[in-house]
Design an enzyme around this catalytic site. Sequence first.
Site, PDB file in Angstrom:
ATOM      1  N   ASN A 143      -8.272   0.921  -0.438  1.00  0.00           N
ATOM      2  CA  ASN A 143      -8.448  -0.423   0.118  1.00  0.00           C
ATOM      3  C   ASN A 143      -7.071  -1.040   0.322  1.00  0.00           C
ATOM      4  OD1 ASN A 143      -9.085  -3.079   0.663  1.00  0.00           O
ATOM      5  ND2 ASN A 143      -9.903  -3.534  -1.369  1.00  0.00           N
TER       6      ASN A 143
ATOM      7  N   LYS B 180      -6.358  -3.803   1.687  1.00  0.00           N
ATOM      8  CA  LYS B 180      -6.414  -5.281   1.677  1.00  0.00           C
ATOM      9  C   LYS B 180      -5.625  -5.820   2.888  1.00  0.00           C
ATOM     10  CE  LYS B 180      -7.062  -4.938  -3.218  1.00  0.00           C
ATOM     11  NZ  LYS B 180      -7.009  -5.542  -4.521  1.00  0.00           N
TER      12      LYS B 180
ATOM     13  N   HIS C 169     -16.432  -7.353  -2.460  1.00  0.00           N
ATOM     14  CA  HIS C 169     -15.169  -7.254  -3.201  1.00  0.00           C
ATOM     15  C   HIS C 169     -14.903  -8.581  -3.912  1.00  0.00           C
ATOM     16  CE1 HIS C 169     -10.990  -6.812  -4.244  1.00  0.00           C
ATOM     17  NE2 HIS C 169     -11.166  -5.510  -4.110  1.00  0.00           N
TER      18      HIS C 169
ATOM     19  N   GLU D 287     -12.323 -10.237  -4.421  1.00  0.00           N
ATOM     20  CA  GLU D 287     -11.455 -11.202  -3.727  1.00  0.00           C
ATOM     21  C   GLU D 287     -12.268 -12.025  -2.729  1.00  0.00           C
ATOM     22  OE1 GLU D 287      -8.517  -8.319  -2.565  1.00  0.00           O
ATOM     23  OE2 GLU D 287      -7.932  -8.120  -4.670  1.00  0.00           O
TER      24      GLU D 287
ATOM     25  N   GLU E 280     -15.524  -2.753 -10.493  1.00  0.00           N
ATOM     26  CA  GLU E 280     -14.132  -3.204 -10.503  1.00  0.00           C
ATOM     27  C   GLU E 280     -13.997  -4.447 -11.378  1.00  0.00           C
ATOM     28  OE1 GLU E 280     -11.860  -1.852  -6.798  1.00  0.00           O
ATOM     29  OE2 GLU E 280     -12.975  -3.618  -6.207  1.00  0.00           O
TER      30      GLU E 280
ATOM     31  N   GLY F  59      -5.263  -5.249  -9.420  1.00  0.00           N
ATOM     32  CA  GLY F  59      -3.910  -5.664  -9.038  1.00  0.00           C
ATOM     33  C   GLY F  59      -3.064  -6.161 -10.196  1.00  0.00           C
TER      34      GLY F  59
ATOM     35  N   SER G 273      -6.413  -1.134 -10.717  1.00  0.00           N
ATOM     36  CA  SER G 273      -5.132  -0.574 -11.184  1.00  0.00           C
ATOM     37  C   SER G 273      -5.177   0.934 -11.417  1.00  0.00           C
ATOM     38  CB  SER G 273      -4.658  -1.307 -12.444  1.00  0.00           C
ATOM     39  OG  SER G 273      -4.399  -2.671 -12.153  1.00  0.00           O
TER      40      SER G 273
HETATM   41  P1  PGA Z   1      -5.847  -2.296  -7.279  1.00  0.00           P
HETATM   42  O1  PGA Z   1      -7.046  -2.860  -6.378  1.00  0.00           O
HETATM   43  O2  PGA Z   1      -5.957  -0.798  -7.296  1.00  0.00           O
HETATM   44  O3  PGA Z   1      -4.603  -2.771  -6.603  1.00  0.00           O
HETATM   45  O4  PGA Z   1      -6.028  -2.888  -8.651  1.00  0.00           O
HETATM   46  C1  PGA Z   1      -8.337  -2.291  -6.432  1.00  0.00           C
HETATM   47  C2  PGA Z   1      -9.274  -3.018  -5.491  1.00  0.00           C
HETATM   48  O5  PGA Z   1      -9.190  -4.236  -5.380  1.00  0.00           O
HETATM   49  O6  PGA Z   1     -10.131  -2.391  -4.840  1.00  0.00           O
END
Ligand code: PGA
Length: 263
Positions: A10, A12, A94, A96, A168, A174, A214
């Site tokens: 992803n 983003k 997601h 976010e 997640e 992140g 992460s």
């Molecule tokens: P990340 O993001 O690997 O940067 O923690 C994962 C995601 O949001 O799908």
Amino acid sequence: MPRQFFVGGNFKMNGTIKTVTEIVDNLNKAPLDPDTEVVIAPPGLFLLLVRSQLDPKIKVCSQNVFDKANGAFTGETSAQQLADSNIDWALCGHSERRAILGETDAFVASKTKAALGAGLAVILCCGETLEQRLQNKTLDVVTAQLKAVADLIKEEDLWSRRIVVAYEPVWAIGTGKVATTDQAQEVHAAIRKWLGEEVGEAAREGTRIIYGGSVTEKNCGELAQQKDVDGFLVGGASLKPACRRADGNNIVVDIINARKHKT
Ligand code: PGA
């Protein structure tokens, strides 16, 4: 039938034509495990570019989809438009988008239904915040998020074949703070049990449940060994395929090939 290992990237809202093209070139050349399903989700602006340049074995995923087919919905993209552009997957729910764009469980479920209805497959994200985890509400939150979808989608084969559930934990996204293997396995096993009870045995057996938050080349091996971890959704590390370790191996390839750690 064993569940096929799945790794999604992803991106983003990151990347330029140049950097996204580099990632695509790198994936096209990489020695990827042929038994792992690989899907990448570039920013919407680059979906067609990526689709035209990426090896057809690797599928392309939209980071978002709307729940109507067409009409006066400025700025949105429908599942039908994605399917027409040979984009096979959509990400729904997601954290976010839930937190920043205010997407509710019901809206995420409606979008998932629309995507499946247009023939797309869906990476359906769920996960708790740190506060919810500390209040022991992890499973309540995750199952409520999934139940909104199960209320609209009862067909077990849609779950097992066209939905990949991405667990997640929000506190791990992140942040560099990855869930421990025990924490991940515990929630994955609980989701699988819930699928059996709420959707059916075939969904319990067949639905892939992947971990996100992460994930790196360092922690993917141990996570992949867990019984109910069927792959990963990778954010930050998916942007670094050009990044090579001192031994010459590629970080993203290591994650995609983590299936070899499965016991
Ligand atoms: P990340 O993001 O690997 O940067 O923690 C994962 C995601 O949001 O799908």
